[in-house]
Design an enzyme around this catalytic site. Structure first.
Site, PDB file in Angstrom:
ATOM      1  CD  GLU A 109      -2.847  -1.283   2.314  1.00 55.27           C
ATOM      2  OE1 GLU A 109      -4.088  -1.178   2.190  1.00 55.27           O
ATOM      3  OE2 GLU A 109      -2.280  -1.515   3.402  1.00 55.27           O
ATOM      4  CD  GLU A 129      -3.273  -6.231   4.127  1.00 56.71           C
ATOM      5  OE1 GLU A 129      -2.521  -5.246   4.196  1.00 56.71           O
ATOM      6  OE2 GLU A 129      -3.316  -6.983   3.128  1.00 56.71           O
TER       7      GLU A 129
END
Length: 259
Positions: A109, A129
């Site tokens: 990210e 995640e």
């Protein structure tokens, strides 16, 4: 000991994440990274930032050790969001991610939040995640579907599928793939190319790109011409907008003033 090292080379700021073993990021490291990106933003002598890591990892993302010690999954990572950049929307200068290895979860990210990505041929990108009971909510959910085909982005988000550097280049997720020992030089060369352009033009271009990316072309024109993008108006009215054509006509390099 600081987890973030800074080095200025002319008008480029190199930001190196050095937090063995995996360059994982906790709240304190996010705040250090934000301070580095803010230093880039606030220093008129700096034009471009390069963010990279040390060792096998660009970054393993959120520090699960810190999580185990009590750092909340929704902890406040500071004004720039996770890793100091993912929500730093007022940053006026471009950042290049020089991805030296594994970009995992929040590390991926962080790279996605950069304007451009140069990757080592050893780099790999993935979002684990969901397999850890969380979501990539520091930009993975929002940025990845805009960067690669949406169904592939969904697959990566839902399954943790890994992408190597060659596939990332084929999908135009990254701008360059180079050998590991050529990574920083390649990123600096790209940064130097940006730094040759007028600073107000670069800021205006970034703002227009960000503000019109969800608009149709006609609506984008209306927004750009409406006066709603202050940096665009500043560029149009700047001395630099006169200097560029003048320098071209005189056969010399322009001397940008940033005004």
């Amino acid at each position: 000991m600081s987890a973030v090292e800074l080095e200025s080379r002319d008008d480029i700021l190199i930001i190196t994440l050095d937090r063995p073993k995996a360059n994982a990021i906790d709240v304190a490291t996010s705040l250090e990274l934000y301070a580095a990106f803010k230093a880039l933003n606030d220093d008129p002598a700096l034009r471009v930032g390069v963010i990279t890591g040390t060792g096998r990892f660009f970054s393993a993302g959120w520090d699960l050790g810190a999580a185990n010690d009590g750092e909340a999954v929704d902890a406040d990572h500071g004004p720039g969001g996770f890793a100091g950049l993912t929500e730093y929307f007022s940053l006026t200068k471009p950042v290049i991610a020089a991805v030296n290895g594994l970009a995992v979860g929040g590390g991926f990210e962080l790279a996605l939040a950069a304007d451009l990505i140069v990757a080592s041929d050893t780099a790999k990108f993935w979002l684990p995640e969901a397999q850890l009971g969380m979501l990539p909510d520091s930009g993975g959910l929002l940025r990845l579907p805009k960067a690669i085909p949406a169904r592939l982005a969904r697959e990566m988000i839902l399954t943790g599928r890994r992408m190597d550097a060659a596939e990332a280049l084929a999908l135009h997720l990254v701008n360059r793939v180079v050998a590991p020992d050529a990574l920083l030089d390649a990123a600096l060369e790209l940064a130097a190319s940006i730094a040759k352009s007028a600073p107000l033009a670069i800021t205006a271009a970034r703002d227009i790109l960000h503000e019109t990316e969800a608009l149709a072309i006609e609506a984008g024109y209306r927004h750009m011409r409406s006066g709603a993008v202050p940096s665009y108006q500043a560029m149009l009215q700047s001395d630099d907008a006169l200097e560029g054509p003048r320098a071209f006509a005189e056969g010399r390099a322009p001397e940008w003033k940033g005004r």
